[in-house]
Design a protein around this motif. Structure first.
Motif, PDB file in Angstrom:
ATOM      1  N   TYR A   1      56.128 -26.059 -35.167  1.00 53.56           N
ATOM      2  CA  TYR A   1      54.819 -26.846 -34.129  1.00 53.56           C
ATOM      3  C   TYR A   1      55.085 -27.755 -33.697  1.00 53.56           C
ATOM      4  O   TYR A   1      56.638 -27.872 -33.819  1.00 53.56           O
TER       5      TYR A   1
ATOM      6  N   TYR B   1      54.207 -31.765 -32.760  1.00 54.93           N
ATOM      7  CA  TYR B   1      52.909 -32.619 -32.511  1.00 54.93           C
ATOM      8  C   TYR B   1      53.145 -34.013 -31.232  1.00 54.93           C
ATOM      9  O   TYR B   1      54.168 -33.274 -31.104  1.00 54.93           O
TER      10      TYR B   1
ATOM     11  N   SER C   1      52.729 -24.331 -44.974  1.00 55.12           N
ATOM     12  CA  SER C   1      52.713 -25.289 -43.891  1.00 55.12           C
ATOM     13  C   SER C   1      53.156 -26.850 -44.728  1.00 55.12           C
ATOM     14  O   SER C   1      53.637 -28.199 -43.795  1.00 55.12           O
TER      15      SER C   1
ATOM     16  N   LEU D   1      49.024 -29.399 -40.274  1.00 52.41           N
ATOM     17  CA  LEU D   1      49.093 -31.300 -40.831  1.00 52.41           C
ATOM     18  C   LEU D   1      48.648 -31.566 -40.055  1.00 52.41           C
ATOM     19  O   LEU D   1      48.433 -32.027 -39.393  1.00 52.41           O
TER      20      LEU D   1
ATOM     21  N   TYR E   1      50.761 -24.186 -33.009  1.00 54.78           N
ATOM     22  CA  TYR E   1      51.870 -23.493 -34.027  1.00 54.78           C
ATOM     23  C   TYR E   1      52.098 -22.497 -33.342  1.00 54.78           C
ATOM     24  O   TYR E   1      51.927 -21.457 -33.102  1.00 54.78           O
TER      25      TYR E   1
ATOM     26  N   HIS F   1      47.313 -26.120 -46.678  1.00 53.69           N
ATOM     27  CA  HIS F   1      48.918 -26.031 -46.611  1.00 53.69           C
ATOM     28  C   HIS F   1      49.101 -23.903 -46.303  1.00 53.69           C
ATOM     29  O   HIS F   1      50.529 -24.407 -46.790  1.00 53.69           O
ATOM     30  N   GLN F   2      48.730 -23.379 -45.910  1.00 53.99           N
ATOM     31  CA  GLN F   2      49.660 -21.943 -45.661  1.00 53.99           C
ATOM     32  C   GLN F   2      49.403 -21.884 -43.921  1.00 53.99           C
ATOM     33  O   GLN F   2      50.149 -22.916 -43.554  1.00 53.99           O
ATOM     34  N   ALA F   3      50.993 -21.004 -44.851  1.00 56.91           N
ATOM     35  CA  ALA F   3      51.464 -21.119 -43.171  1.00 56.91           C
ATOM     36  C   ALA F   3      51.062 -21.505 -42.531  1.00 56.91           C
ATOM     37  O   ALA F   3      49.516 -19.939 -41.906  1.00 56.91           O
ATOM     38  N   GLY F   4      51.295 -21.944 -41.094  1.00 55.89           N
ATOM     39  CA  GLY F   4      50.378 -22.108 -40.057  1.00 55.89           C
ATOM     40  C   GLY F   4      49.304 -23.116 -39.598  1.00 55.89           C
ATOM     41  O   GLY F   4      48.796 -23.521 -39.068  1.00 55.89           O
ATOM     42  N   THR F   5      48.710 -23.621 -40.659  1.00 60.14           N
ATOM     43  CA  THR F   5      47.916 -25.218 -41.257  1.00 60.14           C
ATOM     44  C   THR F   5      48.763 -25.802 -40.568  1.00 60.14           C
ATOM     45  O   THR F   5      49.840 -26.217 -41.237  1.00 60.14           O
TER      46      THR F   5
END
Lengths: 115, 111
Positions: free
Chosen positions: A33, A35, A101, B99, A48, B93-97
């Motif tokens: 990711y 940011y 994630s 934050l 992502y 919070h699934q993979a790729g989500t």
């Protein structure tokens, strides 16, 4: 083990120049990711990667911003024709394939200053 | 995404227990609650994550009531080095989500 590393740690560039920021995720982490964080602000999601593909580019603020990831590892964020509003700390994070994630491991960031 | 509300700042003294509460009235069934810590000039650091009841690790405890509309991060016996910004995040919070970080709570610990 080694954490997420980013380079350079600091970058000062003139308005209009292109910059490349590099991220080395933790070995074996498939998700990566990007940011950015402006002074005194929260983190803003940019993009992502899952492996080498980028399913979510929704956070890129303009077409001057692009990113790629090669070999499922290193990622490069490129900002073309930098503007002063691009000044911020750019943070990279990775997460392992076994988790969602929610648990991301962040690097120390690259502080970009556009003069 | 569920909106979170947490205090802007908190003050404490060394040795005290600090509890930071986060409100998330619109939390969805699949959402998890995650807390991060950020020191100046560093990236955020994962502290703890939970879904319901209580979670404890070597750093903190997370208390989540049955309705899950709030959560409380508990830091036992804080020290000066716990001075940081603490973020409460809620999502599936699934993979790729990504934050989504808000402004967080700035905790200042004094001697």
């Amino acid at each position: 083990g080694a954490g997420v590393s980013q380079s350079p740690s600091n970058k000062v560039t003139e308005k209009g120049k292109d910059v490349e920021l590099r991220c080395d995720p933790i070995s074996g982490h498939t998700a990566l990711y990007w940011y950015r964080q402006s002074l005194g602000q929260g983190l803003e999601f940019l993009i992502y990667f899952q492996g080498n593909s980028a399913p979510d580019k929704s956070g890129l603020p303009s077409d001057r911003f692009s990113a790629e990831r090669t070999g499922g590892s290193v990622s490069t964020l490129t900002i073309q024709r930098t503007q002063q509003e691009d000044s911020a700390v750019y943070l990279c994070a990775s997460s392992p394939p076994t988790s969602g994630s929610g648990e991301q491991y962040f690097g120390p960031g690259t502080r970009l200053t556009v003069t | 995404l569920a909106k979170t509300t947490q205090p802007i700042s908190m003050d404490s003294y060394e040795g005290q227990e600090v509890n930071i509460t986060c409100s998330h009235n619109n939390i969805a069934t699949n959402d998890y609650i995650t807390w991060y810590q950020q020191f100046p000039s560093q990236g955020p650091r994962f502290i703890i994550q939970g879904y319901k009841t209580k979670v404890t690790n070597e750093v903190a405890s997370l208390f989540i009531p049955a309705d899950r509309k709030s959560s409380t991060l508990s830091l036992p016996r804080v020290s000066l080095s716990d001075t940081a910004v603490y973020y409460c995040l809620v999502g599936d919070h699934q993979a790729g989500t990504a934050l989504i970080f808000g402004k967080g709570t700035t905790l200042s610990v004094s001697s």
